[in-house]
Design an enzyme around this catalytic site. Structure first.
Site, short mmCIF file in Angstrom:
data_model
loop_
_atom_site.label_atom_id
_atom_site.label_comp_id
_atom_site.label_asym_id
_atom_site.label_seq_id
_atom_site.Cartn_x
_atom_site.Cartn_y
_atom_site.Cartn_z
N LYS A 10 43.60 -63.58 -21.90
CA LYS A 10 44.59 -63.60 -22.98
C LYS A 10 45.95 -63.21 -22.42
CE LYS A 10 45.04 -58.93 -23.22
NZ LYS A 10 46.30 -58.20 -22.90
N ASP A 134 40.31 -54.39 -26.49
CA ASP A 134 40.52 -55.84 -26.52
C ASP A 134 39.24 -56.62 -26.81
OD1 ASP A 134 43.23 -55.73 -26.04
OD2 ASP A 134 43.04 -56.02 -23.87
#
EC number: 2.7.1.148
Length: 284
Positions: A10, A134
Protein backbone atom coordinates in the site's frame (compact mmCIF):
# COMPACT_ATOMS: atom_id res chain seq x y z
CA UNK A 1 -1.29 -28.71 -4.94
CA UNK A 2 -0.27 -25.69 -2.83
CA UNK A 3 -2.72 -22.88 -2.29
CA UNK A 4 -1.45 -19.37 -2.99
CA UNK A 5 -2.40 -15.86 -1.92
CA UNK A 6 -0.95 -12.54 -3.07
CA UNK A 7 -0.07 -9.92 -0.46
CA UNK A 8 -0.23 -6.47 -2.08
CA UNK A 9 1.53 -3.42 -0.67
CA UNK A 10 0.00 0.00 0.00
CA UNK A 11 0.88 3.65 -0.10
CA UNK A 12 -0.33 6.46 2.12
CA UNK A 13 -1.99 9.43 0.46
CA UNK A 14 -1.26 11.95 3.19
CA UNK A 15 -0.57 11.04 6.81
CA UNK A 16 -1.34 13.21 9.84
CA UNK A 17 -0.10 12.28 13.31
CA UNK A 18 -2.70 13.90 15.55
CA UNK A 19 -1.93 13.02 19.15
CA UNK A 20 -0.21 10.54 21.46
CA UNK A 21 -2.66 8.25 23.22
CA UNK A 22 -2.61 7.11 26.86
CA UNK A 23 -1.74 3.58 25.68
CA UNK A 24 1.45 4.86 24.05
CA UNK A 25 0.20 4.61 20.47
CA UNK A 26 -0.69 7.61 18.30
CA UNK A 27 -3.96 8.65 16.70
CA UNK A 28 -3.47 9.30 13.00
CA UNK A 29 -5.48 9.96 9.88
CA UNK A 30 -4.46 8.82 6.45
CA UNK A 31 -5.79 7.44 3.18
CA UNK A 32 -4.47 3.96 2.47
CA UNK A 33 -4.41 2.76 -1.13
CA UNK A 34 -3.58 -0.77 -2.23
CA UNK A 35 -1.09 -1.15 -5.09
CA UNK A 36 -0.08 -3.96 -7.44
CA UNK A 37 3.40 -4.64 -5.96
CA UNK A 38 2.89 -7.88 -4.05
CA UNK A 39 4.48 -10.76 -2.20
CA UNK A 40 3.05 -14.27 -2.62
CA UNK A 41 2.42 -16.80 0.13
CA UNK A 42 1.84 -20.48 -0.57
CA UNK A 43 0.61 -23.16 1.81
CA UNK A 44 0.53 -26.95 1.73
CA UNK A 45 -1.04 -29.23 4.35
CA UNK A 46 1.28 -30.43 7.11
CA UNK A 47 1.08 -31.72 10.67
CA UNK A 48 3.04 -28.80 12.09
CA UNK A 49 3.56 -25.17 11.17
CA UNK A 50 6.68 -24.06 9.32
CA UNK A 51 7.76 -21.09 7.20
CA UNK A 52 10.40 -20.58 4.55
CA UNK A 53 11.19 -17.31 2.80
CA UNK A 54 12.92 -16.30 -0.42
CA UNK A 55 14.67 -13.52 1.52
CA UNK A 56 17.18 -15.11 3.92
CA UNK A 57 17.45 -11.91 5.96
CA UNK A 58 13.88 -12.25 7.23
CA UNK A 59 13.11 -14.32 10.34
CA UNK A 60 11.13 -17.51 9.84
CA UNK A 61 10.34 -18.10 13.52
CA UNK A 62 7.56 -16.67 15.71
CA UNK A 63 8.93 -13.16 15.10
CA UNK A 64 7.51 -13.39 11.57
CA UNK A 65 4.03 -11.92 11.29
CA UNK A 66 2.90 -14.77 9.03
CA UNK A 67 3.47 -17.32 11.77
CA UNK A 68 1.87 -15.06 14.36
CA UNK A 69 -1.19 -14.83 12.13
CA UNK A 70 -1.27 -18.59 11.63
CA UNK A 71 -1.11 -19.42 15.33
CA UNK A 72 -3.77 -16.86 16.23
CA UNK A 73 -6.14 -18.07 13.52
CA UNK A 74 -5.72 -21.68 14.65
CA UNK A 75 -6.45 -20.66 18.23
CA UNK A 76 -9.51 -18.58 17.27
CA UNK A 77 -10.95 -21.38 15.13
CA UNK A 78 -9.88 -24.22 17.45
CA UNK A 79 -8.04 -26.16 14.76
CA UNK A 80 -4.53 -27.69 14.72
CA UNK A 81 -1.90 -25.25 13.46
CA UNK A 82 -0.44 -27.24 10.58
CA UNK A 83 0.89 -25.97 7.24
CA UNK A 84 4.10 -25.56 5.30
CA UNK A 85 4.18 -21.88 4.36
CA UNK A 86 6.49 -20.22 1.87
CA UNK A 87 6.80 -16.45 1.49
CA UNK A 88 8.05 -15.17 -1.85
CA UNK A 89 9.25 -11.71 -0.89
CA UNK A 90 9.17 -8.93 -3.51
CA UNK A 91 8.07 -5.82 -1.61
CA UNK A 92 10.79 -4.20 0.53
CA UNK A 93 10.18 -4.25 4.28
CA UNK A 94 10.84 -1.36 6.63
CA UNK A 95 9.77 0.91 3.78
CA UNK A 96 6.32 2.18 4.79
CA UNK A 97 4.60 -0.04 2.24
CA UNK A 98 2.89 -2.32 4.75
CA UNK A 99 4.40 -5.51 3.37
CA UNK A 100 4.67 -7.32 6.71
CA UNK A 101 1.08 -6.49 7.60
CA UNK A 102 -0.11 -7.53 4.16
CA UNK A 103 1.77 -10.83 4.47
CA UNK A 104 -0.03 -11.46 7.77
CA UNK A 105 -3.43 -10.64 6.27
CA UNK A 106 -2.76 -12.89 3.28
CA UNK A 107 -1.77 -15.70 5.64
CA UNK A 108 -5.09 -15.39 7.47
CA UNK A 109 -7.04 -15.57 4.20
CA UNK A 110 -4.91 -18.43 2.87
CA UNK A 111 -5.08 -20.63 5.96
CA UNK A 112 -8.81 -20.11 6.33
CA UNK A 113 -9.07 -21.79 2.92
CA UNK A 114 -6.49 -24.49 3.66
CA UNK A 115 -8.03 -25.40 7.02
CA UNK A 116 -11.59 -25.10 5.69
CA UNK A 117 -12.67 -22.69 8.39
CA UNK A 118 -14.95 -19.71 7.96
CA UNK A 119 -14.17 -17.06 10.57
CA UNK A 120 -16.32 -13.96 10.47
CA UNK A 121 -14.83 -10.80 9.06
CA UNK A 122 -15.03 -9.37 12.58
CA UNK A 123 -12.92 -12.25 13.91
CA UNK A 124 -10.32 -11.74 11.20
CA UNK A 125 -10.25 -8.01 11.88
CA UNK A 126 -9.75 -8.59 15.62
CA UNK A 127 -6.92 -11.03 14.96
CA UNK A 128 -5.42 -8.54 12.53
CA UNK A 129 -5.48 -5.71 15.08
CA UNK A 130 -3.44 -7.82 17.52
CA UNK A 131 -0.73 -8.22 14.86
CA UNK A 132 -0.45 -4.72 13.40
CA UNK A 133 -2.45 -1.56 12.75
CA UNK A 134 -2.29 -1.97 8.95
CA UNK A 135 -3.49 -5.59 8.91
CA UNK A 136 -7.24 -4.76 8.97
CA UNK A 137 -6.86 -2.66 5.83
CA UNK A 138 -5.40 -5.60 3.92
CA UNK A 139 -8.29 -7.79 5.07
CA UNK A 140 -10.88 -5.57 3.39
CA UNK A 141 -11.77 -5.72 -0.30
CA UNK A 142 -11.96 -1.98 -0.97
CA UNK A 143 -8.79 -0.71 -2.71
CA UNK A 144 -8.71 2.52 -0.67
CA UNK A 145 -9.83 3.57 2.79
CA UNK A 146 -9.75 6.55 5.11
CA UNK A 147 -8.02 5.32 8.27
CA UNK A 148 -8.17 6.82 11.75
CA UNK A 149 -7.36 5.72 15.30
CA UNK A 150 -4.12 3.74 15.15
CA UNK A 151 -4.83 3.36 11.45
CA UNK A 152 -7.16 0.42 12.02
CA UNK A 153 -10.51 2.25 12.01
CA UNK A 154 -11.46 2.18 8.35
CA UNK A 155 -13.98 3.84 6.07
CA UNK A 156 -13.79 2.53 2.49
CA UNK A 157 -13.32 5.37 0.03
CA UNK A 158 -15.74 5.75 -2.86
CA UNK A 159 -16.29 8.28 -5.64
CA UNK A 160 -19.33 8.56 -7.91
CA UNK A 161 -20.82 5.41 -6.43
CA UNK A 162 -17.77 3.20 -7.04
CA UNK A 163 -14.71 2.21 -5.03
CA UNK A 164 -12.05 4.89 -5.31
CA UNK A 165 -9.01 3.96 -7.40
CA UNK A 166 -6.00 6.16 -7.97
CA UNK A 167 -6.35 7.54 -11.53
CA UNK A 168 -2.66 8.45 -11.90
CA UNK A 169 0.51 6.54 -12.71
CA UNK A 170 2.56 5.74 -9.63
CA UNK A 171 6.34 5.35 -9.40
CA UNK A 172 7.82 4.11 -6.11
CA UNK A 173 11.49 4.49 -5.20
CA UNK A 174 12.91 2.68 -2.17
CA UNK A 175 16.42 3.50 -0.94
CA UNK A 176 18.54 0.93 0.88
CA UNK A 177 17.45 2.11 4.31
CA UNK A 178 15.03 0.37 6.65
CA UNK A 179 13.01 2.53 9.04
CA UNK A 180 11.48 1.16 12.22
CA UNK A 181 8.09 2.70 12.84
CA UNK A 182 8.71 3.33 16.59
CA UNK A 183 11.90 5.22 15.68
CA UNK A 184 9.91 7.46 13.34
CA UNK A 185 7.15 8.11 15.87
CA UNK A 186 9.76 9.19 18.42
CA UNK A 187 10.79 11.96 16.03
CA UNK A 188 7.45 13.24 14.77
CA UNK A 189 5.57 16.19 16.27
CA UNK A 190 1.83 15.49 16.63
CA UNK A 191 -0.57 18.30 15.71
CA UNK A 192 -4.35 18.51 15.35
CA UNK A 193 -4.95 22.09 14.21
CA UNK A 194 -5.21 23.42 10.65
CA UNK A 195 -5.42 20.03 8.94
CA UNK A 196 -6.92 19.72 5.46
CA UNK A 197 -9.77 17.27 4.89
CA UNK A 198 -7.84 14.28 3.56
CA UNK A 199 -10.86 12.49 2.15
CA UNK A 200 -12.07 15.51 0.23
CA UNK A 201 -8.55 16.29 -0.95
CA UNK A 202 -7.94 12.78 -2.28
CA UNK A 203 -11.35 12.52 -3.92
CA UNK A 204 -10.72 15.82 -5.72
CA UNK A 205 -8.00 14.09 -7.81
CA UNK A 206 -6.36 17.52 -8.03
CA UNK A 207 -2.64 16.79 -8.32
CA UNK A 208 -1.83 20.49 -8.41
CA UNK A 209 -3.10 20.68 -4.81
CA UNK A 210 -1.86 17.29 -3.67
CA UNK A 211 1.84 18.10 -3.85
CA UNK A 212 1.45 20.98 -1.40
CA UNK A 213 -1.52 19.93 0.72
CA UNK A 214 -1.28 16.12 0.86
CA UNK A 215 1.41 16.13 3.53
CA UNK A 216 3.03 13.30 5.49
CA UNK A 217 4.11 14.29 9.00
CA UNK A 218 6.96 11.77 8.97
CA UNK A 219 8.63 13.40 5.97
CA UNK A 220 10.49 16.24 7.77
CA UNK A 221 12.16 14.15 10.50
CA UNK A 222 12.83 11.14 8.25
CA UNK A 223 14.35 13.06 5.35
CA UNK A 224 16.44 15.12 7.78
CA UNK A 225 17.80 12.08 9.61
CA UNK A 226 18.29 9.74 6.64
CA UNK A 227 20.06 11.28 3.62
CA UNK A 228 19.20 8.33 1.35
CA UNK A 229 15.49 9.06 1.73
CA UNK A 230 16.02 12.75 1.05
CA UNK A 231 18.09 11.87 -2.03
CA UNK A 232 15.35 9.58 -3.36
CA UNK A 233 12.76 12.30 -2.87
CA UNK A 234 14.99 14.85 -4.59
CA UNK A 235 15.52 12.47 -7.52
CA UNK A 236 11.77 12.05 -7.96
CA UNK A 237 11.23 15.80 -7.77
CA UNK A 238 13.68 16.19 -10.65
CA UNK A 239 11.29 14.20 -12.86
CA UNK A 240 7.89 15.27 -14.21
CA UNK A 241 6.09 13.93 -11.13
CA UNK A 242 3.21 16.24 -10.22
CA UNK A 243 3.21 15.06 -6.60
CA UNK A 244 6.01 13.49 -4.54
CA UNK A 245 5.51 12.07 -1.06
CA UNK A 246 6.75 9.65 1.57
CA UNK A 247 4.75 6.47 2.16
CA UNK A 248 4.04 5.65 5.79
CA UNK A 249 7.10 6.36 7.91
CA UNK A 250 9.38 5.59 4.96
CA UNK A 251 11.79 4.77 3.53
CA UNK A 252 9.75 4.50 0.30
CA UNK A 253 8.95 7.68 -1.59
CA UNK A 254 6.63 7.90 -4.57
CA UNK A 255 5.74 10.16 -7.43
CA UNK A 256 2.38 10.55 -9.14
CA UNK A 257 2.16 11.34 -12.84
CA UNK A 258 -0.64 12.55 -15.08
CA UNK A 259 0.83 10.60 -18.00
CA UNK A 260 2.16 7.03 -17.94
CA UNK A 261 4.83 7.94 -20.51
CA UNK A 262 6.26 10.50 -18.08
CA UNK A 263 6.31 7.89 -15.32
CA UNK A 264 8.17 5.46 -17.58
CA UNK A 265 10.71 8.16 -18.45
CA UNK A 266 11.18 8.89 -14.75
CA UNK A 267 11.72 5.19 -14.07
CA UNK A 268 14.54 5.13 -16.62
CA UNK A 269 16.13 8.21 -15.05
CA UNK A 270 16.23 6.49 -11.65
CA UNK A 271 17.89 3.28 -12.89
CA UNK A 272 21.50 4.46 -12.28
CA UNK A 273 20.66 5.12 -8.63
CA UNK A 274 20.76 2.66 -5.74
CA UNK A 275 16.98 2.39 -5.55
CA UNK A 276 14.43 -0.38 -5.81
CA UNK A 277 11.64 0.86 -8.04
CA UNK A 278 8.14 -0.15 -9.05
CA UNK A 279 5.84 1.41 -11.62
CA UNK A 280 2.06 1.07 -11.47
CA UNK A 281 0.54 2.58 -14.63
CA UNK A 282 -2.71 4.49 -14.42
CA UNK A 283 -5.79 2.31 -15.00
CA UNK A 284 -7.17 2.33 -18.53
Amino acid sequence: MPLAQDAPAKINLGLHVLRRRPDGYHDIETVLHRIDWADTITATPADTLSLTCSDPSLPTDRDNLCLQAAHRLASACDVPAGADLHLEKRVPYGAGLGSGSSDAAATLRLLARLWDVDPTSETLQEIGRTIGADVPFFLQDAPAAYATGRGDTLSPLSKDGASYRLPFSLLIAVPSAEIATPWAYDRVTPAEANRPDLRRLVLSNDLSRWDEALTNDFAPPVTTAIPAVDAARTALRATDAACVSLSGSGSAVYGLFEETAAARAALQSLKPRDLRTHLMPAPN
